[in-house]
Design a protein around this motif. Sequence first.
Motif, mmCIF file in Angstrom:
data_model
loop_
_atom_site.group_PDB
_atom_site.id
_atom_site.type_symbol
_atom_site.label_atom_id
_atom_site.label_comp_id
_atom_site.label_asym_id
_atom_site.label_seq_id
_atom_site.Cartn_x
_atom_site.Cartn_y
_atom_site.Cartn_z
ATOM 1 N N PRO A 179 -23.235 -47.530 -75.961
ATOM 2 C CA PRO A 179 -22.760 -46.166 -76.239
ATOM 3 C C PRO A 179 -23.208 -45.205 -75.162
ATOM 4 C CG PRO A 179 -24.566 -46.755 -77.698
ATOM 5 C CD PRO A 179 -24.202 -48.005 -76.967
ATOM 6 N N SER A 180 -22.313 -44.302 -74.819
ATOM 7 C CA SER A 180 -22.607 -43.308 -73.791
ATOM 8 C C SER A 180 -23.175 -42.053 -74.439
ATOM 9 C CB SER A 180 -21.341 -42.975 -73.007
ATOM 10 O OG SER A 180 -21.584 -41.953 -72.072
ATOM 11 N N TYR A 181 -24.172 -41.480 -73.802
ATOM 12 C CA TYR A 181 -24.789 -40.269 -74.331
ATOM 13 C C TYR A 181 -24.168 -39.015 -73.723
ATOM 14 C CZ TYR A 181 -28.297 -36.799 -75.592
ATOM 15 O OH TYR A 181 -28.930 -35.693 -76.082
ATOM 16 N N TYR A 182 -23.927 -39.009 -72.424
ATOM 17 C CA TYR A 182 -23.373 -37.822 -71.771
ATOM 18 C C TYR A 182 -21.851 -37.804 -71.780
ATOM 19 C CZ TYR A 182 -28.110 -37.119 -70.075
ATOM 20 O OH TYR A 182 -29.460 -36.929 -69.999
ATOM 21 N N ASN A 183 -21.220 -38.944 -71.949
ATOM 22 C CA ASN A 183 -19.765 -39.028 -72.034
ATOM 23 C C ASN A 183 -19.388 -39.763 -73.306
ATOM 24 O OD1 ASN A 183 -19.114 -37.710 -69.629
ATOM 25 N ND2 ASN A 183 -19.421 -39.577 -68.444
ATOM 26 N N PRO A 184 -19.580 -39.148 -74.484
ATOM 27 C CA PRO A 184 -19.250 -39.845 -75.736
ATOM 28 C C PRO A 184 -17.754 -40.048 -75.865
ATOM 29 C CG PRO A 184 -19.764 -37.553 -76.171
ATOM 30 C CD PRO A 184 -20.066 -37.782 -74.712
ATOM 31 N N LEU A 216 -21.208 -49.326 -68.567
ATOM 32 C CA LEU A 216 -21.888 -48.035 -68.593
ATOM 33 C C LEU A 216 -20.961 -46.983 -68.009
ATOM 34 C CD1 LEU A 216 -25.325 -49.264 -67.174
ATOM 35 C CD2 LEU A 216 -24.527 -49.290 -69.549
ATOM 36 N N THR A 217 -20.810 -45.875 -68.721
ATOM 37 C CA THR A 217 -19.855 -44.824 -68.325
ATOM 38 C C THR A 217 -20.523 -43.465 -68.228
ATOM 39 O OG1 THR A 217 -19.235 -44.502 -70.644
ATOM 40 C CG2 THR A 217 -17.918 -46.062 -69.360
ATOM 41 N N GLU A 218 -21.761 -43.424 -67.800
ATOM 42 C CA GLU A 218 -22.453 -42.141 -67.713
ATOM 43 C C GLU A 218 -22.075 -41.356 -66.467
ATOM 44 O OE1 GLU A 218 -24.075 -40.914 -70.046
ATOM 45 O OE2 GLU A 218 -24.455 -42.618 -71.342
ATOM 46 N N HIS A 219 -21.711 -42.029 -65.397
ATOM 47 C CA HIS A 219 -21.397 -41.327 -64.143
ATOM 48 C C HIS A 219 -19.989 -40.730 -64.208
ATOM 49 C CE1 HIS A 219 -24.962 -42.670 -61.922
ATOM 50 N NE2 HIS A 219 -24.822 -43.818 -62.563
ATOM 51 N N THR A 220 -19.780 -39.720 -63.382
ATOM 52 C CA THR A 220 -18.513 -38.984 -63.383
ATOM 53 C C THR A 220 -17.755 -39.108 -62.075
ATOM 54 O OG1 THR A 220 -19.536 -37.381 -64.868
ATOM 55 C CG2 THR A 220 -17.466 -36.740 -63.846
ATOM 56 N N PHE A 221 -18.444 -39.128 -60.936
ATOM 57 C CA PHE A 221 -17.766 -39.110 -59.635
ATOM 58 C C PHE A 221 -18.313 -40.212 -58.718
ATOM 59 C CE2 PHE A 221 -17.391 -34.716 -61.120
ATOM 60 C CZ PHE A 221 -16.023 -34.550 -61.052
ATOM 61 N N GLY A 222 -18.241 -41.440 -59.140
ATOM 62 C CA GLY A 222 -18.602 -42.550 -58.269
ATOM 63 C C GLY A 222 -20.047 -42.984 -58.412
ATOM 64 N N VAL A 282 -31.975 -40.256 -77.314
ATOM 65 C CA VAL A 282 -32.027 -39.141 -76.372
ATOM 66 C C VAL A 282 -32.844 -39.567 -75.164
ATOM 67 C CG1 VAL A 282 -32.764 -36.770 -76.031
ATOM 68 C CG2 VAL A 282 -31.814 -37.473 -78.222
ATOM 69 N N PRO A 283 -32.277 -39.558 -73.946
ATOM 70 C CA PRO A 283 -33.036 -39.988 -72.766
ATOM 71 C C PRO A 283 -34.124 -38.988 -72.404
ATOM 72 C CG PRO A 283 -30.912 -39.111 -72.115
ATOM 73 C CD PRO A 283 -30.909 -39.139 -73.606
ATOM 74 N N ARG A 284 -35.211 -39.526 -71.887
ATOM 75 C CA ARG A 284 -36.285 -38.692 -71.367
ATOM 76 C C ARG A 284 -35.943 -38.222 -69.956
ATOM 77 N NH1 ARG A 284 -41.059 -39.597 -74.291
ATOM 78 N NH2 ARG A 284 -40.449 -40.187 -76.399
ATOM 79 N N THR A 285 -36.757 -37.347 -69.438
ATOM 80 C CA THR A 285 -36.573 -36.834 -68.087
ATOM 81 C C THR A 285 -37.172 -37.804 -67.076
ATOM 82 O OG1 THR A 285 -36.648 -34.563 -68.901
ATOM 83 C CG2 THR A 285 -37.010 -34.905 -66.540
ATOM 84 N N PHE A 286 -36.386 -38.160 -66.102
ATOM 85 C CA PHE A 286 -36.846 -39.018 -65.012
ATOM 86 C C PHE A 286 -37.521 -38.110 -63.979
ATOM 87 C CE2 PHE A 286 -35.426 -42.920 -62.344
ATOM 88 C CZ PHE A 286 -36.695 -43.449 -62.503
ATOM 89 N N VAL A 287 -38.847 -38.084 -64.004
ATOM 90 C CA VAL A 287 -39.611 -37.109 -63.218
ATOM 91 C C VAL A 287 -39.641 -37.561 -61.764
ATOM 92 C CG1 VAL A 287 -41.814 -35.942 -62.957
ATOM 93 C CG2 VAL A 287 -40.992 -36.570 -65.231
ATOM 94 N N GLY A 288 -39.329 -36.654 -60.838
ATOM 95 C CA GLY A 288 -39.339 -36.947 -59.409
ATOM 96 C C GLY A 288 -40.254 -36.013 -58.654
ATOM 97 N N ARG A 289 -40.789 -36.539 -57.534
ATOM 98 C CA ARG A 289 -41.710 -35.751 -56.704
ATOM 99 C C ARG A 289 -41.379 -36.009 -55.250
ATOM 100 N NH1 ARG A 289 -48.372 -36.241 -56.631
ATOM 101 N NH2 ARG A 289 -48.743 -34.570 -55.110
#
Length: 1001
Positions: A69-74, A162-168, A263-270
């Motif tokens: 199941p997709s969360y951002y593109n249900p 998986l269908t979460e991406h929108t533009f490639g 609900v996905p967590r935040t992928f923390v970046g530095r």
Amino acid sequence: MIRGVSLVPEVVIGSTTSSINGLSAAVDTNAFAFCAGSSVVLAVINSRLGLDQRLFSAKPNASPVQPTPSYYNPSTPTKTGGNRGHPNSLFRDETASSSAPGDQNTDSPTRIKAARRSRRLTSVSLSPSGKFLAIGETGYLPRVLVFSTESAASTDVPLTCLTEHTFGVRALAFSHDSRWLCSLGDLHDGGLFLWSVDPKTGVLRLDSSNRCTTADTIGWMGTSVVSVGTRNVKIWRSERPLSPSKARRGVDSVSDGSTGSPVPRTFVGRNCLLGPLKDATFTCVVGISADKAVLATQDGAVCILDDTNRSQHLYQVSKKPYRVTCITLDRSFGVVWIGGEGVEPDALPLDALLAAKDASVALEEHKVPDVKAKPNIEDVSTVFAICWVDRRLVTINSSRNVRIYDVALGSGDTIHLTSIQMLPSHDSAILGVLSLSKPNESQSDFLTYSERGQVLHWLWDGTCTRRYSIQLDQPFDCDTGDPNELRVVRVFPGCKMLLAGDKAGFLRLLSTRGEDNDIFKAHDGEVADLALHGLDGEDTLAASCGRDRSIQIFLISNNKCSLQHSKLNEHAGPIRRLEFAEKGSLLASMSPDRTIVLHRKVLRTDGSIAFVSTKVINFKATLLAMSLLPNAAPTLLVSAMDRCIRKISLSQGRITHTFKASDHLSCEPAAVSRLSTGSLDQQQSTGASVVLGFSSADRSIRLYDLETGLLLALDYGQTAISDLALVEEASMPSGHIVNRIISTGHEGTITIWRIAQKNMRYGDGNRTLDLGSAKSQPLSMQRPLRRMLSKTEIAEHQQSLENQSGRDSNPSSNLSPSPLRRKTSRFAFNAASEASDPSFTDRTRSAHPPTRVGRQRNHLKDPLDAPSSEARLRLRPRRASLDARYREMAVTSIINISSTATQLAGVLEKFQKQLIISKESLGFDRAQTLQRELRATSELLARTCKRSDASHEGTGTSSFDDFLAKLIDERLALRFQSEDKNEPTDDADSYLTENSGSLAA
């Protein structure tokens, strides 16, 4: 009719990998995967140093085994479902309950339209265990498909999608333990997702997400993900430890209340401090330990990223004089292999790199290892991708060649590279494919040619037997203008020579080794097509066409061409296609101006050959492709923009058959851009003719039955097909005919398909049932036997039965009809005198012959003299196709009896007024007919009223009937008396005038 035909891809030649993201290898196995158009090739190096290929490609409408199941593109709009296009949708709190604006629905028409087209694949990742293969699509609303690499698993049905991406999807990467998958979106997508992978079932769950718009590729460094790109190096970490069991418990504990999705967590970046490399563009990254990774830039700088104790430091340890494009780790020899522009792969020892990092000094340039290459290998191009597979090095360069090196350690710790295998391919767009008849000089099965002049000869297993280049003359302003390119190549009968045409309008006569025998300019513009036909002896008749609307006829003899005839302005537009027919005596030319012109061969007085236009066939749509049907009467197949394929008889010069190029999935026809014809199962007495085509609407290869127009097979293999060929080959062990399809693409790939025939049945109107296949199945799985009649057959049988019944019931129908008395008009005063005058009857009979049509027309002129319904049916032939319509009309008349009664009452009222006012005579026959009909209607009305309701029994129907009959009798008697005595009927008129009020009431 053919049944049970499918297209099975066997071999893929070439690659579309243009970055390090398009090549991946499994560390624990000897397999690697790379992108080839809309498919991914999983290659395994066998003991003979060859490659065993498996082709993975999911159809646009393929359903995964275990949907994620997709969360951002249900799939359906949700209360809290966010919008992937919203800039802050990836940073919202998991407890947020407000809906984001512009929620996307994956079932929208845009997604459905995009899902019907095959996509080009740009990223691939093979898990280190070799169990899973992840591929990413490009374009709008792409998919990330995960396949199982087991031998029994399907290659066209993914495990999950998986269908979460929108533009490639730009990059994919499995973790070192194959339990995590990270996906990076394109520049306009900006999505970075971390997925947890179930090692047993392959089910993926979204764990963390964030936005990343400056990265070009990603790589794993222990449990962290490193993204590199333009002036950016960033380390990403999940908010919880990357332990699959803990991660699943954490995800399941927090979920969206409306959809039930985690609900996905935040992928923390530095970000990392770049220092002197702040303007550099980082191209590749590879992890060498749990807290260290090696990076490279376009300027040739090689750096080490140290993340010890989560303190990020970047050190430059080497500088190369060339652009570094890819990098991989070789743990067997303890080196890092880097590939760049114009050089062979270079090896950097890990110990030296780490020592340079500790000393904070630049490492001296390492000596390029000795390379022992096979002869006849072209100069090294830019290496796009590199990977390490079981003591072997695999590279893909800018020429789209896959090369395999053997790595060995020599004396003095010197690493030797030996090229053991190279899979050649075209370095530009492939324009065509031609089948070669055997025996030929190179013993090849087919050849392909590209726009840069490369010609390659191939075997069915993908082995290149010969390659050469056609030298094209470039214009003086080729640096600023368009360069000259190859357009079309044709093979002479017997595969002795080639004829090639280019963009500048030149024709070249070549040998099968690429040597020029003759060259001349034939057209002012590019050469669109060539047609060859072998004459008696060694001579060959050739025809060429171009954009200048001209057709050139040549006679090729002794390796020289002589111009025979030039035809100009035969079409209003450029000529795209030529075909010889009837042993070279007929030439057909096709143009997008919606015409096909037929030219007939004639001989001049000097012995030269000329062609004269004999017929022009016009169409209502723009023509796209044309092909000659082999092994049959001279017949052309033509496809047009109206999505139809037509069969044209050249002997008759007209269209004989047409069918829509539709399919059973979308139920929508598609325009076929390429056509190729052939036959299947030549071991039968008559092979089944099929039509092979390519549709640019959904980028599919289609196989149709020519007789019925049914779609036999449909598959998606390449994104932009340039040419197709249907080839028949005799299998050596059994001698059976094997049908293969060769498709070439503009992206530089070649796919060889095998037509698998599960069950072929041929028949016509009297076809028989195949009971052998049914008996081999279990009784519970067998289908009931059916043999139905078509609608046409039913109508024919009904018509024959009705004609036979009509002859039996009316045996005297063939006799001449007896003459009938002429019916006079009801408005005539002297109808009785004319009817009693025999001379008048004779004049009428002589003036109007007693034909059946004339009598029927005279009957229909007078509504009172119209025949009954049964008589009308006997006069008019009955058609079986109108039986249902008659029954429907009868039911409608019964339902509308109330409205008919109202109309009849109005007609009677008008007739009463006319009877009172008019001075004309009705005539004795008409009066009797009217009385009889009124009396019958009155009796039926009385019986109906008695059955309907007791209250209607005393309506006085019989009294009204008696009154009306008495009135008509008195009126007729008075009229006859007045006519005989020539006396006025004042008493009768006064009587009718006095009673007119009661009659009207």
